[in-house]
Design a protein around this motif. Structure first.
Motif, PDB file in Angstrom:
ATOM      1  N   SER A 102       0.991  -1.247  -0.104  1.00 42.75           N
ATOM      2  CA  SER A 102      -0.473   0.250  -0.120  1.00 42.75           C
ATOM      3  C   SER A 102       1.168   0.820   0.068  1.00 42.75           C
ATOM      4  O   SER A 102       1.453   1.388  -1.169  1.00 42.75           O
ATOM      5  N   ASP A 106       4.512   2.638  -2.400  1.00 44.42           N
ATOM      6  CA  ASP A 106       5.132   4.051  -2.984  1.00 44.42           C
ATOM      7  C   ASP A 106       6.011   4.311  -2.744  1.00 44.42           C
ATOM      8  O   ASP A 106       6.912   5.280  -3.444  1.00 44.42           O
ATOM      9  N   ASN A 125       0.407  -4.403  -3.834  1.00 44.37           N
ATOM     10  CA  ASN A 125      -0.530  -3.902  -4.690  1.00 44.37           C
ATOM     11  C   ASN A 125      -0.338  -1.644  -4.063  1.00 44.37           C
ATOM     12  O   ASN A 125      -0.642  -1.219  -2.940  1.00 44.37           O
ATOM     13  N   CYS A 127       0.739   2.440  -5.043  1.00 48.40           N
ATOM     14  CA  CYS A 127       1.261   3.202  -6.433  1.00 48.40           C
ATOM     15  C   CYS A 127       2.349   3.772  -7.007  1.00 48.40           C
ATOM     16  O   CYS A 127       3.436   3.680  -6.650  1.00 48.40           O
ATOM     17  N   ILE A 131       1.867   9.395  -2.592  1.00 50.11           N
ATOM     18  CA  ILE A 131       0.555   9.391  -1.998  1.00 50.11           C
ATOM     19  C   ILE A 131       0.359   9.705  -0.458  1.00 50.11           C
ATOM     20  O   ILE A 131       1.167   9.627   0.115  1.00 50.11           O
ATOM     21  N   TRP A 199      -7.344   1.268  -4.572  1.00 48.57           N
ATOM     22  CA  TRP A 199      -6.710   2.422  -5.287  1.00 48.57           C
ATOM     23  C   TRP A 199      -6.957   1.344  -6.492  1.00 48.57           C
ATOM     24  O   TRP A 199      -6.463   0.063  -6.651  1.00 48.57           O
ATOM     25  N   LYS A 200      -5.947   1.477  -7.872  1.00 44.01           N
ATOM     26  CA  LYS A 200      -6.619   1.145  -8.956  1.00 44.01           C
ATOM     27  C   LYS A 200      -4.932   0.071  -9.226  1.00 44.01           C
ATOM     28  O   LYS A 200      -3.949   0.958 -10.321  1.00 44.01           O
ATOM     29  N   SER A 201      -4.620  -0.796  -8.995  1.00 42.34           N
ATOM     30  CA  SER A 201      -3.038  -1.337  -8.502  1.00 42.34           C
ATOM     31  C   SER A 201      -3.344  -2.227  -9.460  1.00 42.34           C
ATOM     32  O   SER A 201      -1.846  -2.072 -10.009  1.00 42.34           O
ATOM     33  N   TYR A 204      -1.392   1.528 -12.332  1.00 44.22           N
ATOM     34  CA  TYR A 204      -0.276   1.265 -11.327  1.00 44.22           C
ATOM     35  C   TYR A 204       0.779   0.722 -11.690  1.00 44.22           C
ATOM     36  O   TYR A 204       2.166   1.377 -12.367  1.00 44.22           O
ATOM     37  N   HIS A 230      -7.038  -5.220  -1.464  1.00 44.05           N
ATOM     38  CA  HIS A 230      -6.239  -4.760  -1.305  1.00 44.05           C
ATOM     39  C   HIS A 230      -4.955  -5.336   0.020  1.00 44.05           C
ATOM     40  O   HIS A 230      -4.119  -5.355  -0.657  1.00 44.05           O
TER      41      HIS A 230
END
Length: 284
Positions: A102, A106, A125, A127, A131, A199-201, A204, A230
């Motif tokens: 998560s 990032d 998962n 981004c 974030i 979110w749209k893993s 990404y 997730h």
């Protein structure tokens, strides 16, 4: 609010797990970074230590004397962690592995992109954009990817679905939030739940792959898990369908179908262990 990178703050924000029963070492080193709101969980680090790794579980906010928010994060704090682990006699080097889930994902992408000493990174998962708050490193700044709260959906049982809230990091000013993964010199593994509702893993991971290949870098390994949500944890952890989101302040849906999610957790654990052993050295 900035991170205090003094020795006291740094030493209070990590847990080191060494696989002493595996032999005298040294062992491949891994830094484990968790999601927002997690504090300093050490279960992944402990489990990986039992498989022949020297693992540092690293907190980055809301723990001991660390800041209470992620409004501003300084990558120098994470750089100190990397250097500290590399200098431990239990760690073989010459580079480390990163494991992030998560928000931790990032952060690991940013560490791999800006810092030296990273050989392999597993992103669960995550981004491909920064974030939650500003990320600073020396004279460079990554702003947070912006959001549109009007895209929040609420289910019949009152749970919030935020999968569409984040803006696209390929458009307009939000392109400045895209992590410059093309700078990374390490190998990547992306583990992606296709029913991720945070979110749209999938998007990404694919965009990270596109950016890397467009700059002549190696295509990363991406493993997709249909029906997984997730929160892909180690094997046999119960699936977390929904819980309170520490930043949003509301209960949110994380996604996942129980059977498929359980299967994904078993496979993901095997995938990341195999990946780290391959690229950091030493076999089980």
């Amino acid at each position: 609010m900035a991170f205090d990178t003094t020795a006291k703050s740094f030493r209070n924000s990590l847990v080191l797990c060494f696989a002493s029963f595996q032999g005298p070492g040294p062992f491949p080193g891994v830094v484990d970074i968790s999601e927002v709101g997690a504090g300093l969980p050490e279960y992944r680090a402990s489990l990986l230590a039992g498989k022949g790794f020297a693992v540092m579980a690293l907190a980055y906010y809301n723990y001991e004397d660390l800041p209470k928010s992620i409004e501003i994060l300084h990558l120098e704090y994470f750089e100190e962690a990397v250097n500290y682990l590399l200098n431990r006699p239990e760690v073989k080097g010459p580079g480390l592995g990163l494991l992030g889930i998560s928000k931790g994902g990032d952060l690991c992408l940013s560490m791999a992109s800006f810092l030296k000493g990273i050989t392999a990174a597993t992103i669960i998962n995550g981004c491909v954009a920064n974030i939650g708050g500003v990320l600073q490193y020396k004279d460079e700044t990554l702003p947070p990817l912006s959001i549109n709260r009007n895209r929040i959906k609420v289910s019949e049982d009152g749970l919030v679905d935020i999968v569409d809230v984040l803006n696209c990091p390929l458009e307009g000013p939000d392109q400045k939030s895209f992590i410059p993964v093309e700078r990374a010199e390490c190998t990547f593994l992306f583990l992606v739940g296709l029913d991720d509702h945070n979110w749209k893993s999938e998007f990404y991971a694919n965009e990270a792959s596109n950016r890397l290949q467009a700059h002549g870098k190696e295509k990363p390994q991406i493993v997709f898990y249909p029906g997984a949500g997730h929160c892909i944890e180690p094997p046999y952890f119960p699936m977390c369908r929904a819980s309170m989101h520490s930043l949003l302040g509301s209960p949110v849906i994380w996604g996942g179908e129980p059977r498929a999610h359980a299967v994904a957790q078993v496979d993901a654990w095997n995938q990341l262990r195999t990946f780290f052993h391959k690229h950091l050295g030493d076999k089980e």
